[in-house]
Every structure is written in structure tokens, then in C-alpha cells.
Design a protein around this motif. Structure first.
Motif, PDB file in Angstrom:
ATOM      1  N   ILE B  13       0.821  -1.214   0.000  1.00 48.02           N
ATOM      2  CA  ILE B  13       0.000   0.000   0.000  1.00 48.02           C
ATOM      3  C   ILE B  13       0.854   1.263   0.000  1.00 48.02           C
ATOM      4  CG2 ILE B  13      -2.004  -1.109   1.073  1.00 48.02           C
ATOM      5  CD1 ILE B  13      -1.108   0.493   3.635  1.00 48.02           C
ATOM      6  N   PRO B  15       2.526   4.427  -2.011  1.00 44.42           N
ATOM      7  CA  PRO B  15       2.105   5.148  -3.209  1.00 44.42           C
ATOM      8  C   PRO B  15       2.796   4.621  -4.466  1.00 44.42           C
ATOM      9  CG  PRO B  15       2.712   6.701  -1.464  1.00 44.42           C
ATOM     10  CD  PRO B  15       3.057   5.328  -0.976  1.00 44.42           C
ATOM     11  N   LEU B  18       1.079   1.366  -5.593  1.00 46.18           N
ATOM     12  CA  LEU B  18      -0.289   1.664  -6.028  1.00 46.18           C
ATOM     13  C   LEU B  18      -0.289   2.429  -7.342  1.00 46.18           C
ATOM     14  CD1 LEU B  18      -1.885   2.517  -2.573  1.00 46.18           C
ATOM     15  CD2 LEU B  18      -2.296   0.487  -3.979  1.00 46.18           C
ATOM     16  N   ALA B 203      14.587  15.257  -2.374  1.00 42.86           N
ATOM     17  CA  ALA B 203      13.232  15.513  -1.890  1.00 42.86           C
ATOM     18  C   ALA B 203      12.143  14.984  -2.829  1.00 42.86           C
ATOM     19  CB  ALA B 203      13.060  17.009  -1.615  1.00 42.86           C
ATOM     20  N   LYS B 206      10.825  10.326  -4.616  1.00 39.91           N
ATOM     21  CA  LYS B 206       9.768   9.316  -4.520  1.00 39.91           C
ATOM     22  C   LYS B 206       8.539   9.678  -5.337  1.00 39.91           C
ATOM     23  CE  LYS B 206      10.067   6.366  -0.548  1.00 39.91           C
ATOM     24  NZ  LYS B 206       9.686   6.230   0.865  1.00 39.91           N
ATOM     25  N   GLY B 207       8.258  10.955  -5.396  1.00 39.78           N
ATOM     26  CA  GLY B 207       7.106  11.389  -6.188  1.00 39.78           C
ATOM     27  C   GLY B 207       7.327  11.106  -7.663  1.00 39.78           C
TER      28      GLY B 207
ATOM     29  N   THR D 189      -3.269   5.493   1.092  1.00 41.49           N
ATOM     30  CA  THR D 189      -1.988   5.685   1.780  1.00 41.49           C
ATOM     31  C   THR D 189      -2.039   6.805   2.812  1.00 41.49           C
ATOM     32  OG1 THR D 189      -1.144   7.167   0.084  1.00 41.49           O
ATOM     33  CG2 THR D 189      -0.723   4.825  -0.220  1.00 41.49           C
ATOM     34  N   GLY D 193       1.434   8.350   3.224  1.00 42.85           N
ATOM     35  CA  GLY D 193       1.763   8.415   1.801  1.00 42.85           C
ATOM     36  C   GLY D 193       2.085   9.841   1.401  1.00 42.85           C
ATOM     37  N   GLU D 196       5.503  10.964   2.296  1.00 42.19           N
ATOM     38  CA  GLU D 196       6.558  10.454   1.421  1.00 42.19           C
ATOM     39  C   GLU D 196       6.741  11.279   0.154  1.00 42.19           C
ATOM     40  OE1 GLU D 196       6.689   6.230   0.542  1.00 42.19           O
ATOM     41  OE2 GLU D 196       5.462   5.815   2.296  1.00 42.19           O
ATOM     42  N   ILE D 197       5.626  11.715  -0.423  1.00 44.96           N
ATOM     43  CA  ILE D 197       5.763  12.375  -1.724  1.00 44.96           C
ATOM     44  C   ILE D 197       5.378  13.846  -1.713  1.00 44.96           C
ATOM     45  CG2 ILE D 197       5.472  10.189  -2.970  1.00 44.96           C
ATOM     46  CD1 ILE D 197       2.684  11.092  -3.744  1.00 44.96           C
TER      47      ILE D 197
END
Ligand SMILES: Nc1ncnc2c1ncn2[C@@H]1O[C@H](COP(=O)(O)O)[C@@H](O)[C@H]1O
Ligand SMILES: Nc1ncnc2c1ncn2[C@@H]1O[C@H](COP(=O)(O)O)[C@@H](O)[C@H]1O
Ligand SMILES: Nc1ncnc2c1ncn2[C@@H]1O[C@H](COP(=O)(O)O)[C@@H](O)[C@H]1O
Ligand code: NA
Ligand code: NA
Ligand code: NA
Lengths: 102, 325, 325, 325, 102, 102
Positions: B13, B15, B18, B203, B206-207, D189, D193, D196-197
Motif C-alpha cells: 500500500i 504510493p 499503487l 526531496a 519518490k514522487g 496511503t 503516503g 513520502e511524496i
């Protein structure tokens, strides 16, 4: 306006082979070509699209205008590369301006 | 077991996973959602640059470990050797032709940098350190597998000779050059260099990875949709067994070399993952008779999501049990 | 001297310069590493928007200096005048035809915004302030040089007449409009506007600049590889002498106008740098007989890396000696 | 009134609006400034992902409101119903053909996600909370209006039958899938979540929005330039009256459903805004005889800037008076 | 299906000249054309590629389908722009559907 | 080198119609086609460009090489989609290598 007879050869070939094709063409004395991007297509090996691809995926279209007498050399060179690969070759009769360029 | 499951659950789960699932679902449902090729390539350049750079900085900070050279050698051996195992497995489990089997084998000897990145992300989330130079090991493992595959084909008299220029192309492949180059830039500029550009490469990392995995999901889904019937159950089975086998061999290699827990996990992930960017392009040049649908479906459609979802937490759990920590 | 060298050394191992070097090396080694055109254009739009905006905010904060108008006039005069000096130098140092020489001269009267950005970055790294409106001076210096070059050609009877519509195109050139537009947006919205979007235009700026310079390195390397033999030693010498000459004239202009230390350095950099984006396109329209390999090789292949690596620290050192501070 | 004006004034000098104005001005002045298609699409993917994700996180944090279902139903009814009102207004105010009027009506029943995003931004700037699921309402309102438009045409015997496959295409439209998918990812998330992003989807959001609006300004300006004479004053009047009518109906719906102040404003904005991405493409398939210049000029050239500049502050002011707060 | 004789003119020209070419064509009465992107190519002025370029670099391909009797006007217009520039012009005989459009 | 007579059909059509066109072609027995991106163009419905567009805007060019005897089927299929829409269709005589592919 004065035009001259020429052949327009259009080769759709896999992108990873592009360099090999243009090298073979150059070695066969082809002095000019233009490369167009291809978005996608369909053939015996299925449907494909360039969307979202990351690597050297997909195909490109190489266009050559040449003097008719050089056609056979060009086709031999092209065929040596395309032979085992996915791709199509078409030839049309064309007229060009400025024959000295071909 | 309990722990593995909860780890896998937590992993599922995130991001990142998913986003991949969203792409997969969208493509399978035939949505017209697509990410432009230029944007996808741009994101992959970003990811390679960032991961290489951060690896280099880690090396510049922690110093060069004795195990660096050993790890690189282990990577080389794995990349040369794994295709042979894969090929043998494929001969047993599937009815693929020699050439198709060799082509698939090449993919499994090479690596998936995105799987590597996702694993790094999971390690970071659990605050587990890893050797920065594992990025260099990843780079070293990209190409050798292709040579093994060509050798496998040549041995069975099936052509697949080394095209002139292919070797140089493989070694100077854009992703390898970028990864290694960024690694050196990171190693040279160190923490100070990182401080300058970390709002760009740390930064938002992850996005960006989420959107990139969305794209991978879209491509994988499109591939799966088009290749129905192309790959049999045996091949699908291979695409799940082979990463497990690879991971176990990677585990052994990591332990032999003396890597940390994080390093062992990454070595397992590298061995378990299969290429779907660099190797497919090389195969079109070197083994044009091999069917791209087969190797792309297996590596991107089966092994990649398997590693991403279940593989990584599994490898981590196993490594934790073996290494301790 | 000692200080200049250490400054140059520090400059050379920044991620920005190393990224450029990586691109250069990759292209020279004929790696297939490339950055998609759309991504490269996207990054250039980002950089122009960010640099313009920040310049505008600086003006809104520090107020409009008396020297603003003087600086703009100085920029205009420099852009009109530098091509004449460049042309004279080219006639002495090289055997280029009138038309090629004029085309090259146009590039050196105009500016390279990336060199400007890199210099700003170096100044910031050393905590040296500069006038925000130097961005506007950069914009003003983009186009006039082209007119001087056309005049040089016309004078020697070589055609190069002003195409109808070219003037408007030059002034409404995308980069000028974006730079000036963002400048005004920054000036209007000020610190508050900056606060809203600074995580986008300030924090990741240097990282984007790295990738952009990677691309510039790739293009420069590709150009150098293809233009072997096209430019002689004399021309290469010009491409190193001219920035030095330009910088000295820029120094004089900056002092006359009364700029701060940072402003003087930026005026030197603008004068020393040569265009390789806007002017080449204009030359294809206005002086199609001029050989693009010549002017691109000199401006992007020689002058740009020279300024980036040695030029900027040198100009800064000289300015520090002259201005003090 | 005073307050509305000052609100509108503050809104007008935000970097977002000024970026749009810059694009508009550049295109009207025929500058060659353009943003590559791939970059524009990349930014739209980013914005949809970010807005969907944040909406989902908001729902996961605040829990699912009783009004969620009611809001979705209200959105559906509005999207089906607004085209009928728009069509009636068009019949009265303009001389457009049945088919053109129906095509325009479809646009006004659907929504503009960028207008929605801009409104969210204004609300955040004023620290006004809104229901996270308004994003889902936006998604729900994208497509139904197209069905109403086709019904309007069919009723008047003008063809416009539902093409096979069109319905699926509408519902699985890339933007809807991405928005809804990201919404679910965010909802699953949650805050973790987001943490994180968020350096990717929260911090740089407004900056990306600026560049995206620059692009919208460029497209709108180009469209306006090319469509001089295509749309009469009546149609332009419609493109300003209709959003006001839509907003009032949206206000009623929002109050009925029981939304918060922020939610009411967003419902007004959704009702007031007109689609210019998804619906135009659908119209080319379903109503090819309708003239694209007409609907694009009205929705992107008139209504979009109207909402962006005057509409949003006006709707906010009205909602504040009615709801209080 | 009823088809009509036409000429297909394909012009590869430098991107900075695109506007001038389409303006000249329009002034010569050409009512329609399509512009295709070009990835790269090779000719007397060397090899080039669009990859990584930032400015208005590279070339585009302009395709015009026209009635045969308008060919000369089109070629004159095209030549006036292409003349001093890099680029090639080819003409092929084609058939088109819906002649009223050309 | 042995070549075979074929027809080269080039269809410029609005991007939102692409799927419908390729579906109609496939149903008409066309086994291969290539899709090229289009940057912009001009016609009776005005000037347009792909620059900065976000949705499925603009047009694409679909190229089909086929055996001459299949031309009519292809044109009927293409026309059924293009009919009410913006777009142009041109046909040229071509030669292809490897006739078994078409
Ligand atoms: N008949 C055709 N007309 C146009 N393009 C074709 C044709 N056949 C194949 N192609 C192109 O060549 C690619 C490979 O074809 P194939 O080798 O048949 O899979 C396809 O994806 C198309 O892009
Ligand atoms: N014979 C040719 N066939 C196809 N394209 C050509 C040919 N010659 C030149 N070109 C294209 O036109 C561009 C400029 O050609 P040139 O003026 O010869 O340098 C090349 O880069 C190619 O894209
Ligand atoms: N004569 C033509 N030659 C080449 N392309 C054309 C021609 N006419 C129209 N087109 C293309 O088809 C699109 C739509 O044409 P139209 O339906 O006339 O507006 C144009 O934008 C061009 O891309
Ligand atoms: Na592997
Ligand atoms: Na200069
Ligand atoms: Na609406």
C-alpha cells in the motif's frame, strides 16, 4: 520550374537499427536522408506505440531521395540491414528540384 | 512468515506500488491514459542521475570499502552466469525455441534499475543502510548477460554472432553512462555537492518514482493485453521462479563478498530483477529472430510486478533472517 | 593568482560543471545518451522563468537603482558594439569569409543565458549580491548584435538584408518574452509571489541546471565531433581571446555604470559569453549562406565551456581586484 | 463590494494569473514562445495526480462525510442538467446552429480542472478548508454533459448518435482515470503516503501551475487570434453569463447538499467552469459537424480567463455572504 | 471509390524558415498543408539530430496536396524560400479523395 | 532487387479518430500500417499546431502500404471514418520489397 526524375525511398525500421541503416546507406553512396519519428503502427509482429516508452523502442522512417540509377545500390544496402528485422521499404517515382543535390 | 506478510502488506500500500497498479489497471481497462515518451525518458534520466549521484556521495562519505572490488566482480560473474541458469530453467519449464530462450535469459542476467530504486526506497523507509557503490554494481551487471546469451545461441549453431559495434554500444549505453557518470560526480563533489542539489534529487525523488511507475504499469498492462496467448503457463512460472533462484544466488554472493544487510538485499534484488529497457533494444540488434513479446511480457509483465510487490519484502525478510539485524 | 586558481579549482568540481563534462565526454565517446528535445526545451523554459522571476523579485525588494537605465543602455551599446570588435578580430585571426565572420560576430555580441545563470550560481555560492535587473540587461543584449552583423555584411555588399518580419521575430523571440515576462511577474508579485513558488523555482534550480548542462555538454560534444576540420586554430584562438576582450570591455562598462561587485561580474559574463540558441536560428533566416558548423562550434564548443570553467572564476577574481570586496 | 474588488485585485496579481496573462499577451503579440506538447501533457499529468492524491488524503484524514454521496449525485445532476440551461441560453443569445449550440453546451456542463485547481489555491491562500472529495465530484462531472448534448442534437433530428465505444472512452478517459486513481491512492496511503511524496506533489505545485497557465494563456491567445470573427458578441456574452448562472446553481446545490464554505465555492466553480480538454476531443468524435473554433474560443478564450480572474473571487465573496464565515 | 489526380509535394526545410514557407505557399494560393516533425538527417551540410536541441533547431517536412495545375505556382513559391537555404523538395503523382478540397 | 507493385495510402486524420480509423482498416483486412505524428497544418478549418496542446488534440498521419487489389476495400473503410471529419487521403503508386508482407 525545372524538375528532375528521382526515386523516393521510405524505410520504416526499428529504432535500434537506425544507425546501422544510415551507415549502410552512407557506405552505399547515399548522400542524403531524412529521419521522421513514428508514433506507432501495426504489422505481422503486432501493434505497438511509442507512448510512455523509455528505451530505444519503436520505429523510425528514413526517407531518401536519390537518382534513379542509384536505386539498386541503395536497396541492396537497405535490405542487408532490414532483412532479418521488422520493417518495410517502399519506393515511389518522384521529381525533385535542384538535381545536383542527389 | 507473519513478519514477511506484514512487510509485504505495508509494501503493497505504498504510493509507489499503487501507482504501478493504477497504470496496470488503466491499460488493462483500455483507458487512453498515456505518458508522453519524452516525459517518460525525462523521468528515467532524472532517476538514473539521482540514484547514481547519491551512490557516489555515499561512497565519498563512507569511504571505499574493501568489498567494493569484490562486489563489482561478483556482479560481473552473476551477470555472465545467471543467463546460463535461466536458459537451463527455460529449457526445462517451457517449449521456447533456443533463440527465444537465450533472449529471455539475457534479460534475467541483466538488471532492472527501477526495481533497484524501489528496493532502495524500501530500505530507506526501514532505515537500513546500504553500500553506495551498489549502484556501480548495478551498472556493471547491465551488459555482460547479453554476451552470455549470444554465446548460448552461437553454441547451438543459431547465428547470434556479435555484430560489429554492438559491444561498444552496450558499454556506452546511455543508461550506463549516465548512472556511472552521475556516480563519479557524486563521489567527487560529495556531501557538499549533494547539499547543492538535494532539493532536486532527494526531496522529490519518490514522487517522480510514482509517476514513473505509473508509466511502467501502463506499458506492462498494454503488453499483457497484446500478448495474451503468446506466453504459456510454463513461461509465466519461469518468470516467478527465476527471480527467486536469482535472489538466492545473489544472497550467497552478497554474503561471500561480505556486504551489509542492505547491500545483501540489493544484491539479491539485482540478481532477481530482469532488464526491460536496455536488453530488449540490444536483442533487436543482436537476436532479431527472437520474439519481443515473449521477453517483454515475462520481464516487464510478470517478473517486474512480482519483484515490486512480493519479491522485495521477501528478499528483505530472508536477508534479515540470514544476516541478522 | 593563487586565489584565481583555487577559485577555478572549486568551480571545476561543482556538480554543474561536472555534469557538462559528463555530457561532453559521453558525446565524444559516441554514447547514445540523449535528452529528449521536449525535455531540454522544458528545462530551458523553467530556467528562463526562474531566473527572470528572481530578478524581478530582487528589483521589487531592493528598489529600482539609479543605475538601472544606465545598465540597460550599456547593454544595448555593448551588444551593438561587440560584434564590430569580434569581426575585426576574426579578420585578423582567421581566414573566414565576410559572411561567416559576420555570423560569428553576431553570436559574440549576443549572450548565453546559461553562462549568466552559472555565474549567478557562483556568486550566490560566494554570497555576493548582484543587481536583480541584470536579467533585464541580459534580455536587452540578445538581439541588437544581429543587426550589427547584418550591417557588417551589407556594408561589404554581401546581401544579408533585413528580412521583413525578422525584427519583430527577434524582439518577440520566445526566450526574451519569457525572461522579460517572468521578470515583470517577479517585480509585481515580489517577495510574496516568490514565497508561493520558491519550492519550484529556487530549491530545485541547481539540480535542473545540472541536467540542462548535461544536455549542453552532449550537444557541444556532438558538434565538436562532427566539425573536426571545419574550424582552424585561428578560429579556436578567437573563441578564447574574444571572451577575454569582451569581459574587459564589460568590466569597463560595469564600472562606468556604477554596478556592485556582483553586477560588474555579470556584466563581464554577459559581454564575454556568446549566444548559441537564439542567434543561430536568426542566422539561418538572415544569413543562410553562413556555415552553422563554424559559429556553433566556436560559441557552444569552445567559448561556452571556456567561460563555464575558467572564464567565470577569472572574471570574478579580476572584478574583485578592481572593485575590491 | 469593496471586499470583492480587493479580493479580485489580490487574485489578479498572483503569479498564477500573471503567468496566464503573459502567455495570452505573448500569443496575441505573435511571439514564437511555445511549450512543447510533451511538457504540457507532463504538467497536466502532474497536476491531476497531485490534486487527486491530495483530495484522497483529505478524505482519509477527515473521514467520509455523510454529504459525500449527496455531492456526487449533485455533481451528476448538474453535469446532466447544465447543458440544457446552456443550450436554452445559447438559443436566446446567439444565432448558433443546433449542433454548434449543443457542442458548446456540452462544454459548460463539464468542468475545467485547472479552474478547480486555481480555486483550491485561492482557498488555501485564505486558509479556507474544503472537502477533499470535491475532486471526485469534479471527476464525476466530466462526462455526463456530453450525453446531454448528444440527446439535444438527437432530439432535434440532427444526428449525433452515440458512437459505439464512445461511452467507454468517456468514462475511461485518461484524465478521469488519473484523477480518480490518484484519489484512491491518496485515500489508501493517507497522511503517511502524503509525507513520502509531498516534496513532489505539494511544495512545487503552485510553480508548476504557473508554467501550466502560461501554456494555457499561449493556447487561448493563439485561439483568440485565429478565431476573430468566428464568434459574435452574443456568444461572448453567453460565455460570461453562463458561468454566473452556473455558479448560482452550484451555490444552490452546495447549500442543499450541506457543504462547507470551501466546498460550496468549489461546487460553484465546477458548475461555472467549462471543459476545454476532454470535451473538445469527444466532440470531434461525436459531433464532428460542430465547429471547434466556436467552443474552444468560448470555453478557453473567454470563460476560462473570466473565471480565473474575476469569477473565483466573486464566487468566494458570494459564498461568504451566503454561508457566512 | 472516385479519386482525383493531384500532386503531392514534400518539402524538407529548416525549422526557422517554416513560417516563411507556409506564408509563401498561402500567398501562392495553396489552401492546405500538413507539417511533420523531423528527427534528424544528413545532407551536404552534414549530419544533424533534433535530440536535446533547445532553440528552433532542426528541420520540418511540409506536405502539400494540390491540383496538378497549381503545381508551378507552388514550386515557385517554395523555391523562393528554399533557394538559399538547406532543404529538399520532391513531387510525386498522387490520387486524392474529395477533390473539392484542394 | 525484386520489387512488387503496391499502393501507398497516406491519411491525415484528427487524433481522436485514430483508433476508429485503424479499427476500420483492420476490419477491412489491412494488415499493416504506420502512424506518424503531425506538428501542425492548415486547411479549410483553419490553421492549427500541436505546440502546448494537452488533450488528444491535433492530427496524425496513417500510412498503409497495400496490394493494389485491396485499395478499394481500404478506401471504403477509410472513407467511412474520414467522411464527416477533417482530414485528407492521398494514394501513390509504389514499389515494395518483400511482397509477402502486404
Ligand atoms: N503494410 C504496411 N504499411 C505500412 N506500414 C507497415 C506495413 N506493415 C508493417 N508496417 C510497419 O512496420 C512495422 C513492423 O511490421 P511487421 O514487420 O509486419 O511487424 C509495423 O509496426 C508498421 O509500423
Ligand atoms: N537526398 C536526400 N534525401 C532525403 N533527405 C535529404 C536528402 N538530402 C538532404 N536531405 C535532407 O535535407 C537536409 C539538408 O540537406 P543539405 O542541404 O544537403 O545539407 C538533410 O539534413 C536531410 O534532412
Ligand atoms: N491540401 C492539403 N495538403 C496537405 N494537407 C492538407 C491539405 N488540406 C488539408 N490538409 C491537412 O488536413 C487538415 C484538415 O484539413 P481541412 O479539413 O481542410 O481543415 C489540415 O490542418 C492539414 O493538416
Ligand atoms: Na538479474
Ligand atoms: Na557577448
Ligand atoms: Na461547468
Amino acid at each position: 520550374m525545372q524538375t528532375h526524375t528521382a526515386k523516393r525511398v521510405e524505410i520504416v525500421i526499428e529504432a535500434p537499427l537506425e544507425n546501422r541503416l544510415t551507415k549502410a546507406l552512407t557506405e552505399a553512396g547515399v548522400t542524403g536522408f531524412t529521419i521522421l519519428p513514428v508514433l506507432g503502427g501495426s504489422g505481422r509482429s503486432g501493434v505497438w506505440t511509442r507512448e510512455g516508452q523509455v528505451g530505444r523502442a519503436g520505429m523510425v522512417q528514413v526517407v531518401c531521395l536519390i537518382k534513379p540509377e542509384r536505386l539498386d545500390g541503395l536497396l541492396d544496402a537497405a535490405f542487408s540491414v532490414v532483412e532479418k528485422h521488422i520493417g518495410v521499404v517502399s519506393i515511389t517515382d518522384a521529381q525533385v528540384l535542384r538535381a545536383e543535390r542527389f | 512468515m507473519q513478519e514477511i506478510l506484514s512487510l509485504a502488506g505495508a509494501n503493497l500500500i505504498s504510493p509507489i506500488i499503487l501507482s504501478f497498479a493504477l497504470g496496470l489497471a488503466a491499460a488493462l481497462a483500455r483507458s487512453d491514459l498515456t505518458i508522453p515518451e519524452a516525459v517518460a525518458k525525462g523521468m528515467s534520466i532524472y532517476l538514473l542521475f539521482a540514484i547514481g549521484f547519491k551512490g557516489g556521495v555515499a561512497v565519498s562519505t563512507h569511504g571505499i570499502d574493501q568489498t567494493l572490488i569484490l562486489s563489482l566482480i561478483a556482479g560481473l560473474i552473476l551477470s555472465f552466469g545467471l543467463p546460463l541458469i535461466a536458459f537451463a530453467l527455460l529449457r526445462v519449464m517451457t517449449g521456447l525455441s533456443n533463440i527465444d530462450a537465450a533472449a529471455v535469459a539475457a534479460h534475467y542476467g541483466s538488471i532492472s534499475i527501477v526495481t533497484f530504486v524501489a528496493a532502495t526506497s524500501v530500505l530507506q523507509g526501514r532505515l537500513i543502510d546500504s553500500e553506495g557503490y551498489m549502484v556501480a554494481v548495478a551498472a556493471v551487471m547491465e551488459a555482460p548477460a547479453i554476451l552470455s546469451a549470444l554465446w548460448l545461441v552461437a553454441r547451438s549453431g543459431g547465428g547470434g554472432k556479435m555484430e560489429p559495434g554492438l559491444m561498444r554500444e552496450l558499454l556506452l549505453n546511455g543508461s550506463i553512462v549516465l548512472l556511472v557518470g552521475a556516480f563519479f560526480i557524486g563521489a567527487i563533489t560529495g556531501e557538499q555537492g549533494l547539499a547543492e542539489i538535494s532539493p532536486f534529487i532527494v526531496a522529490p525523488f519518490k514522487g517522480v518514482l510514482c509517476l514513473f511507475l505509473l508509466d511502467m504499469g501502463l506499458i506492462a498492462g498494454r503488453g499483457l493485453r497484446q500478448s495474451r496467448g503468446v506466453v504459456g503457463m510454463g513461461a509465466v512460472g519461469f518468470a516467478i521462479v527465476m527471480p527467486l533462484v536469482g535472489a538466492m544466488i545473489g544472497l550467497g554472493a552478497g554474503l561471500l563478498v561480505g556486504l551489509s544487510l542492505g547491500g545483501v538485499v540489493l544484491m539479491m534484488v539485482l540478481s532477481a530483477s530482469a532488464s526491460y529497457i536496455a536488453v530488449p533494444a540490444a536483442m533487436r540488434v543482436a537476436l532479431p529472430e527472437a520474439n519481443p513479446s515473449v521477453y517483454l511480457t515475462l520481464s516487464l509483465g510478470v517478473t517486474f510486478p512480482f519483484n515490486l510487490t512480493l519479491g522485495i519484502p521477501l528478499y528483505l525478510a530472508v536477508a534479515q533472517i540470514v544476516v541478522g539485524g
